[in-house]
Design an enzyme around this catalytic site. Structure first.
Site, PDB file in Angstrom:
ATOM      1  N   LEU A 433      25.766  12.170  12.625  1.00 21.08           N
ATOM      2  CA  LEU A 433      26.109  11.331  11.477  1.00 21.08           C
ATOM      3  C   LEU A 433      25.648  11.975  10.185  1.00 21.08           C
ATOM      4  O   LEU A 433      26.244  11.787   9.135  1.00 21.08           O
ATOM      5  CB  LEU A 433      25.437   9.963  11.600  1.00 21.08           C
ATOM      6  CG  LEU A 433      25.935   9.038  12.699  1.00 21.08           C
ATOM      7  CD1 LEU A 433      24.991   7.863  12.867  1.00 21.08           C
ATOM      8  CD2 LEU A 433      27.328   8.537  12.364  1.00 21.08           C
ATOM      9  N   GLY A 434      24.553  12.688  10.260  1.00 27.99           N
ATOM     10  CA  GLY A 434      24.047  13.304   9.052  1.00 27.99           C
ATOM     11  C   GLY A 434      22.855  14.182   9.362  1.00 27.99           C
ATOM     12  O   GLY A 434      22.220  14.078  10.416  1.00 27.99           O
ATOM     13  N   ASP A 553      10.680   8.146  -0.539  1.00 26.47           N
ATOM     14  CA  ASP A 553      11.887   8.962  -0.650  1.00 26.47           C
ATOM     15  C   ASP A 553      13.085   8.082  -0.984  1.00 26.47           C
ATOM     16  O   ASP A 553      14.109   8.131  -0.332  1.00 26.47           O
ATOM     17  CB  ASP A 553      12.111   9.734   0.656  1.00 26.47           C
ATOM     18  CG  ASP A 553      13.082  10.895   0.459  1.00 26.47           C
ATOM     19  OD1 ASP A 553      13.365  11.227  -0.715  1.00 26.47           O
ATOM     20  OD2 ASP A 553      13.562  11.442   1.453  1.00 26.47           O
TER      21      ASP A 553
END
Ligand code: NAG
Ligand code: NAG
Ligand code: NAG
Ligand code: NAG
Ligand code: NAG
Ligand code: NAG
Ligand code: NAG
Ligand code: NAG
Ligand code: NAG
Ligand code: NAG
Ligand code: NAG
Ligand code: NAG
Length: 756
Positions: A433-434, A553
């Site tokens: 997915l990433g 983050d």
């Protein structure tokens, strides 16, 4: 470590316990309350022994209930041939109905009628001094209540008055139109007398009658209309305590034939000193203590609230109590202060098992046994490998955390390597997915059909293990609408795997920067909603959970969107282990550089305000639709980050120049200005001057509320420059308290920000 095998049986026990408890609520335990063969109710009033309706069904004549349907079709329980009973409790109270005293006059002050009722009970029945009050209603009244309490006579009363109906306060019975007083304990008769000082001549218009009664305190709430409308044939409830006899327990026990608490598991007690005795079931029993076999064992295991067996323990009911024990293969963990739950029994080694098999089985099974041994050893070696990873990845720490925190056990799932391997199709490339700084995310489907995102972390630094585990435990306990849920983890593999709920609609970054979505135009309302959701989630993480969690983050690509485009903050966890030093700058931190708090960058000191800064950048992104670093801006400032350019625009009162053109002239100018000012405050280079996440969340939320109210669009105006102000939304009634001066100049901007 057979950790899954430890948790799963526990969950099963919990499920079974839940099923049992829900089943038990459907069928509440019933026990006989009357003598065998006797009616146990009259109308809808239950009649427990020692009370009874027919001969041989009551203890003695004082407890006889005459159950007749004289005037109504519903039978009416009557005590001592005169008093209506509405409730009888085994705890020692009956509710009776009684007539009230009244004193009425005509307009000229002549007496129309005076009712002064009295009530006499046997000495076993006394008016409760705690549940009842003597109440007098009237504006020209004088009332007394007299009688016998124990061996002494008593008299008490009060004189309510008022001049105008308007003076009366509803719900307040303290002398104006209504007064009340306590009655003494142990009173077994009452005689109310009521008269008036001025024959109601001055108040007749609104109060022709006075009323007086002893009443169950919570059954009467005074109101002004009671001055005119309390009908004189009204009857009101009164609470009466009953005891078996006048004597004490000690005296009663001497005569075994008359002693009422001689049944099994029943004991005697004296509710009020010197006022007789009652019976009660022993601890662990329930039922009617006055019946020979009335007290029955309570099955404490039927309901969770009646036993305190720990998680995983089996509850076993015994006479008068219950025991908690552990299922086979588990031991009770005891810290000296009582059981803490069950832990797995130290396992016998496979060799011992195998040796046992050898001894027991004949030569015939030798071949099979050898084969089994081969299999076991092979599986064991595999297992050893997994155990090694489990240990190295912090499994033992996690196990410790989980056993210290009972709540965590049910929520954190430990997945097996096999399960996740299957779910992700062997970590197939098609399933990616990433990919990010912290690892690769795969899409997977669990055997129960749930679609999940599996993150394969980068190798965890041994020194950071404690934090990593802490975070897994903390995150698994977070259940916030706008935070991606961590379903569990797997530590048996070389690198830890984290399992999250799958969020289908990509990231906020894609939504903002990758062209227009036909189905979903990026309207101001959508942007504001997403900002509110993210701010809410961060405020929650910062303040609402037991230990503050700093995301560290925040960026638009870490904000996921679900099927309804509801924002879900993701990807915490490992971001904590990012250490800021010069060598890592170009590799690890690069991806999120545009969001990095310059103060944190310089000091390496991460604070909650660093998250606020990053959130400010996301707000700026939502406002400008520009990427945080590198943009299509003009040459001279193409090297500046979005945050810096945004701050400069705000300083120069030229928000309009940097704003997403789509937002201009949409009629939300006030809100947009307000959000821009909020973003400006979040981006303050001095962390101390930034608002907290909570303030940000409240600020955004209030904009949503006010936007519902104010619907008149105005022409767009650039934000006015208010130097040194402490109230940011001065023209919108929003007030913000800030520590001192919030003005800044371009020269405040950190030089680092200009270089990168
Ligand atoms: C009994 O019935 C009467 C009238 O139907 C009702 O007002 C009363 O609350 C009932 N009492 C109990 C204990 O159910
Ligand atoms: C019960 O009450 C009814 C009606 O008031 C009365 O006729 C009857 O005699 C009473 N029964 C007993 C046993 O007192
Ligand atoms: C009371 O009601 C029952 C049932 O409705 C009836 O059979 C009985 O005759 C009634 N008794 C009296 C005294 O009215
Ligand atoms: C007792 O109940 C009967 C029947 O419902 C009723 O006629 C009578 O007035 C009541 N008495 C009192 C004091 O409430
Ligand atoms: C009240 O007194 C007046 C005058 O004395 C008289 O006319 C009237 O009939 C009296 N009213 C009543 C109810 O007695
Ligand atoms: C009040 O009423 C009583 C009884 O009717 C009567 O004797 C008395 O005179 C009246 N008093 C006044 C002040 O009206
Ligand atoms: C009431 O009087 C009786 C007899 O005079 C006496 O035995 C008893 O102790 C007294 N009770 C109280 C509570 O004073
Ligand atoms: C009593 O009545 C007043 C006004 O009618 C109300 O505000 C109050 O809540 C009532 N109290 C109870 C205990 O019902
Ligand atoms: C109630 O008190 C009044 C006034 O003191 C008195 O005349 C009456 O006899 C008493 N009634 C009873 C039953 O004690
Ligand atoms: C007193 O007045 C209140 C409000 O009108 C009413 O609800 C209540 O039933 C009255 N109390 C009695 C005993 O009539
Ligand atoms: C209250 O009293 C007034 C006047 O006496 C009467 O008109 C009204 O109907 C009564 N209301 C109730 C609920 O009894
Ligand atoms: C014991 O109680 C019974 C029943 O009330 C009574 O008949 C008997 O006389 C009492 N015995 C003694 C010794 O008091």
């Amino acid at each position: 470590m057979g950790f899954n095998r430890f948790i799963l049986p526990m969950l099963l026990h919990l499920v079974i316990a839940l099923m049992l408890s829900s089943a038990s609520t459907l069928t509440p335990p019933t026990f006989p309350i009357a003598m065998p063969g006797c009616k146990d109710h009259c109308g809808n009033v239950s009649i427990p022994f020692p009370f009874g309706i027919t001969e041989d069904c009551y203890l003695n004549k004082y407890f006889f209930i005459n159950c007749t349907n004289s005037s109504t079709s519903v039978p009416q329980p009557v005590l001592q041939n005169a008093i209506n009973v509405t409730d009888i409790s085994l705890e020692g109270q009956v509710h009776l109905m009684q007539d009230i005293a009244s004193d009425c006059y005509d307009k000229n002050g002549s007496l129309l009628g005076n009712i002064s009722p009295w009530m006499r009970l046997s000495k076993r029945f006394t008016f409760s001094s705690t549940a009842n009050k003597f109440i007098v209603v009237g504006c020209d009244a004088l009332a007394l209540v007299k009688g016998f309490g124990q061996n002494r006579s008593y008299a008490t009363g009060c004189i309510p008055s008022c001049d105008y109906k308007e003076d009366v306060i509803d719900g307040s019975c303290s002398g104006i139109g209504c007064c009340r007083t306590d009655i003494p304990p142990g009173a077994w008769n009452i005689n109310v007398s009521l008269t008036s000082l001025n024959n109601h001549t001055k108040v007749w218009d609104f109060n022709p009658c006075s009323y007086a009664f002893v009443v169950e305190e919570k059954a009467f709430n005074f109101s002004a209309s009671n001055l005119t409308n309390l009908s004189d044939d009204l009857s009101l409830p009164v609470v009466v305590d009953w005891t078996i006899e006048e004597g004490s327990c000690e005296v009663a026990q001497r005569n075994t034939t008359s002693y009422a608490c001689s049944g099994k598991n029943s004991h005697c007690y004296e509710p009020f000193k010197g006022l007789g005795y009652r019976c009660s079931c022993d601890q662990g029993y329930e039922g009617n203590p006055y019946l020979p076999d009335g007290c029955q064992d309570i099955d404490e295991c039927q309901k969770e609230e009646t036993n305190n067996c720990k998680f995983g323990e089996l509850c076993i009911n015994v006479e008068g109590g219950y025991n908690c024990s552990c299922p086979k293969g588990y031991l009770q963990k005891d810290d000296g202060k009582g059981s803490e739950g069950c832990i797995p029994q130290p396992k016998k080694s496979y060799q011992a098992l195998v040796a046992g098999a050898f001894a027991g089985a004949g030569v015939l099974f030798l071949v099979i046994a050898t084969y089994t041994l081969y299999k076991v050893v092979k599986r064991r070696r595999n297992k050893k490998r997994q155990e090694k990873f489990f240990k190295r990845n912090g499994g033992l720490l996690l196990q410790h955390q989980l056993s210290a925190d009972e709540g965590g056990v049910e929520k954190t799932m430990l997945f097996s390597a096999k399960e996740l391997n299957k779910a992700s199709d062997g970590f197939n490339e098609n399933r990616i997915l990433g990919q990010g700084g912290q690892g690769t995310v795969y899409k997977g489907m669990l055997t129960d059909g749930r679609i999940v995102a599996i993150k394969k972390s980068k190798k965890v630094d041994e020194n950071q293990l404690g934090q990593f585990i802490n975070e897994v435990v903390l995150l698994s306990q977070i259940n916030h609408r706008n935070v991606v849920k961590l379903l569990g983890c797997c530590l048996e593999t070389e690198v830890p795997l984290l399992v999250y709920e799958f969020i289908p609609n990509g990231t906020l970054f894609t939504l903002i920067h990758n062209g227009n979505n036909e189905e979903l135009p990026l309207t101001w309302n959508l942007r504001l909603r997403i900002a509110i959701e993210v701010a809410g989630a961060l405020a929650y993480l910062h303040s609402a959970v037991s230990i503050p969690i700093y995301h560290r983050d925040i960026k638009s690509s870490n904000i996921l969107l679900d099927e309804k485009y509801i924002a879900k903050v993701s990807d915490f966890g490992t971001s904590r282990s990012v250490t800021i030093d010069k060598t890592h700058l170009t590799t690890v931190v690069k991806g999120t550089f545009g969001y990095l708090d310059p103060e944190y960058f310089q000091s390496s000191q991460f604070t909650e305000k660093s998250d606020v800064y990053s959130f400010g950048v996301v707000l700026a992104e939502l406002l400008t639709r520009q990427k945080p670093i590198s943009s299509a801006a003009t040459d001279e400032d193409c090297n500046l980050s979005l945050a810096t350019r945004f701050l400069i625009s705000m300083e120069q009162d030229s928000l309009r120049n940097i704003l997403d053109p789509e937002l201009i002239n949409q009629g939300n100018e006030q809100e947009i200005t307000a959000v821009a000012k909020l973003a400006q405050r979040c981006l303050n280079l001095n962390g101390k001057k930034r608002p907290t996440m909570k303030e940000v969340a409240i600020g955004l939320e209030s904009m949503k509320l006010s936007s519902v109210q104010s619907t008149t669009p105005e022409n767009f105006q650039s934000p006015s420059h208010n130097e040194g102000e402490s109230v940011v939304f001065s023209d919108n009634n929003y007030t913000w308290t800030t520590e001192g001066d919030s003005s800044r100049s371009v020269s405040d901007v950190d030089p680092l920000m200009n270089k990168h």
